[in-house]
Design an enzyme around this catalytic site. Structure first.
Site, PDB file in Angstrom:
ATOM      1  N   ASN A   9      30.103  34.692  47.689  1.00 49.48           N
ATOM      2  CA  ASN A   9      30.472  34.001  46.454  1.00 49.48           C
ATOM      3  C   ASN A   9      31.757  33.232  46.733  1.00 49.48           C
ATOM      4  O   ASN A   9      32.826  33.825  46.817  1.00 49.48           O
ATOM      5  CB  ASN A   9      30.682  35.047  45.347  1.00 49.48           C
ATOM      6  CG  ASN A   9      31.217  34.448  44.064  1.00 49.48           C
ATOM      7  OD1 ASN A   9      31.260  33.226  43.908  1.00 49.48           O
ATOM      8  ND2 ASN A   9      31.615  35.311  43.147  1.00 49.48           N
ATOM      9  N   LYS A  11      33.236  31.230  44.837  1.00 47.26           N
ATOM     10  CA  LYS A  11      34.034  31.028  43.617  1.00 47.26           C
ATOM     11  C   LYS A  11      34.520  29.575  43.561  1.00 47.26           C
ATOM     12  O   LYS A  11      33.794  28.686  43.974  1.00 47.26           O
ATOM     13  CB  LYS A  11      35.184  32.044  43.561  1.00 47.26           C
ATOM     14  CG  LYS A  11      34.686  33.481  43.760  1.00 47.26           C
ATOM     15  CD  LYS A  11      35.717  34.509  43.461  1.00 47.26           C
ATOM     16  CE  LYS A  11      35.127  35.907  43.678  1.00 47.26           C
ATOM     17  NZ  LYS A  11      36.036  36.975  43.300  1.00 47.26           N
ATOM     18  N   HIS A  93      29.364  37.677  36.297  1.00 45.80           N
ATOM     19  CA  HIS A  93      30.496  38.080  37.138  1.00 45.80           C
ATOM     20  C   HIS A  93      31.679  38.394  36.223  1.00 45.80           C
ATOM     21  O   HIS A  93      31.860  37.761  35.185  1.00 45.80           O
ATOM     22  CB  HIS A  93      30.846  36.953  38.110  1.00 45.80           C
ATOM     23  CG  HIS A  93      31.841  37.367  39.144  1.00 45.80           C
ATOM     24  ND1 HIS A  93      33.183  37.488  38.867  1.00 45.80           N
ATOM     25  CD2 HIS A  93      31.681  37.729  40.436  1.00 45.80           C
ATOM     26  CE1 HIS A  93      33.808  37.902  39.957  1.00 45.80           C
ATOM     27  NE2 HIS A  93      32.920  38.051  40.929  1.00 45.80           N
ATOM     28  N   GLU A  95      34.650  37.666  36.377  1.00 43.76           N
ATOM     29  CA  GLU A  95      35.523  36.502  36.092  1.00 43.76           C
ATOM     30  C   GLU A  95      34.924  35.626  34.995  1.00 43.76           C
ATOM     31  O   GLU A  95      35.653  35.009  34.225  1.00 43.76           O
ATOM     32  CB  GLU A  95      35.770  35.721  37.394  1.00 43.76           C
ATOM     33  CG  GLU A  95      36.735  36.483  38.303  1.00 43.76           C
ATOM     34  CD  GLU A  95      36.552  36.261  39.788  1.00 43.76           C
ATOM     35  OE1 GLU A  95      35.894  35.276  40.184  1.00 43.76           O
ATOM     36  OE2 GLU A  95      37.070  37.089  40.563  1.00 43.76           O
ATOM     37  N   GLU A 163      30.386  45.745  40.794  1.00 35.70           N
ATOM     38  CA  GLU A 163      31.690  45.237  41.215  1.00 35.70           C
ATOM     39  C   GLU A 163      32.779  45.787  40.292  1.00 35.70           C
ATOM     40  O   GLU A 163      32.983  45.250  39.195  1.00 35.70           O
ATOM     41  CB  GLU A 163      31.716  43.709  41.137  1.00 35.70           C
ATOM     42  CG  GLU A 163      30.704  43.030  42.036  1.00 35.70           C
ATOM     43  CD  GLU A 163      31.174  41.628  42.393  1.00 35.70           C
ATOM     44  OE1 GLU A 163      31.268  41.351  43.595  1.00 35.70           O
ATOM     45  OE2 GLU A 163      31.459  40.834  41.490  1.00 35.70           O
ATOM     46  N   GLY A 169      39.122  41.109  44.866  1.00 34.72           N
ATOM     47  CA  GLY A 169      40.240  40.307  45.350  1.00 34.72           C
ATOM     48  C   GLY A 169      41.556  41.056  45.465  1.00 34.72           C
ATOM     49  O   GLY A 169      42.609  40.446  45.609  1.00 34.72           O
ATOM     50  N   SER A 209      36.354  43.474  47.508  1.00 36.99           N
ATOM     51  CA  SER A 209      37.155  43.658  48.721  1.00 36.99           C
ATOM     52  C   SER A 209      36.349  44.174  49.911  1.00 36.99           C
ATOM     53  O   SER A 209      36.857  44.960  50.716  1.00 36.99           O
ATOM     54  CB  SER A 209      38.353  44.572  48.439  1.00 36.99           C
ATOM     55  OG  SER A 209      39.204  43.977  47.461  1.00 36.99           O
TER      56      SER A 209
END
Ligand code: PGA
Length: 249
Positions: A9, A11, A93, A95, A163, A169, A209
């Protein structure tokens, strides 16, 4: 679609020069024994799909709209992703859930549109740090699965990515026991909801991660069938060891 999947991904990262990384990956990995996927920003999707044509590496979008077309400035329909060469789309996701206030209902509507457009959806679920500390992880994930997955889910059209929001991240990763517990819970939930072997066959990814250095132990967990990888998917040299670890698992 192979059940084992290494999904990248990108992003909101990547401009034309970064296509070189995908070109390098294609050359370094011409015949992977697992599924390999790159989801670039929408601006690169068409060019990346052209670049990876006739290679086993698939491309995908990072989001889609629930409608097929219309007055939705800035949005992209699932059929448009497919037209640009995508075979997959990431939905829900964390985000998107945070930055765009996407609810489970929104994610489910998008998933229905994506499945109708013959894309394979990667539906993301995961708890925040506060939810984990409150002991609510499994409750949160159950609600996200129940609300985000449409009834038409099959092992061909849907992949689930677990996730933990706090692991994305950050360099933080749950313990192997925590990953094991959550993935087993997701598998059991899917088994209970979907008929025949769907729940058993659906591919479950871990994300947050993942790196070359921790991939092997994560892939050794029983119900982990691959990874959704952010930062470590941007460079061929970082993504390739993850693909190799999945092949070896
Ligand atoms: P990360 O992102 O690998 O950079 O933690 C994972 C993801 O958000 O899919």
């Amino acid at each position: 679609m192979p059940r084992k999947l290494a999904a990248g991904n990108w992003k909101m990262n990547g401009c034309s020069p970064d296509l070189t990384e995908a070109r390098r990956l294609r050359e370094a990995c011409p015949d992977p024994s697992v599924g390999v996927l790159i989801c670039p920003p929408a601006t690169l999707l068409s060019r990346l799909s052209d670049l990876l044509q006739d290679s086993p590496i698939a491309t995908g979008g990072q989001d889609c709209h629930a409608n097929g077309n219309g007055a939705h400035t800035g949005d992209i329909a699932a059929g448009m992703l497919a037209d640009a060469g995508a075979a997959f789309v990431i939905l829900g996701h964390s985000e998107r859930r945070t930055d765009h206030a996407e609810s489970n209902d929104t994610v489910r509507a998008k998933a229905e549109a994506a499945i109708a457009a013959r894309l394979t959806t990667i539906i993301c679920v995961g708890e925040t740090k506060a939810e984990r500390e409150a002991g609510d992880t499994l409750k949160v994930i159950a609600a996200q699965l129940a609300g985000s997955l449409p009834d038409g889910v099959t092992a061909e059209n849907t992949v689930i990515a677990y996730e933990p929001v706090w692991a994305i991240g950050t360099g933080l990763v749950p313990t192997i026991d925590e990953i094991d517990e959550t993935h087993e819970f997701i598998r059991t939930h899917l088994d209970a909801r979907f008929e025949s072997d769907t729940g058993e066959e659906i591919s479950l990814l871990y994300g947050g991660s993942v790196k070359g250095s921790n991939a092997a132990e994560i892939f050794a967990v029983e119900h982990v069938n691959g990874a959704l990888v952010g930062g470590a998917s941007l460079k061929c040299d970082d993504f390739l060891p993850i693909i190799r670890a999945l092949e070896a698992s």
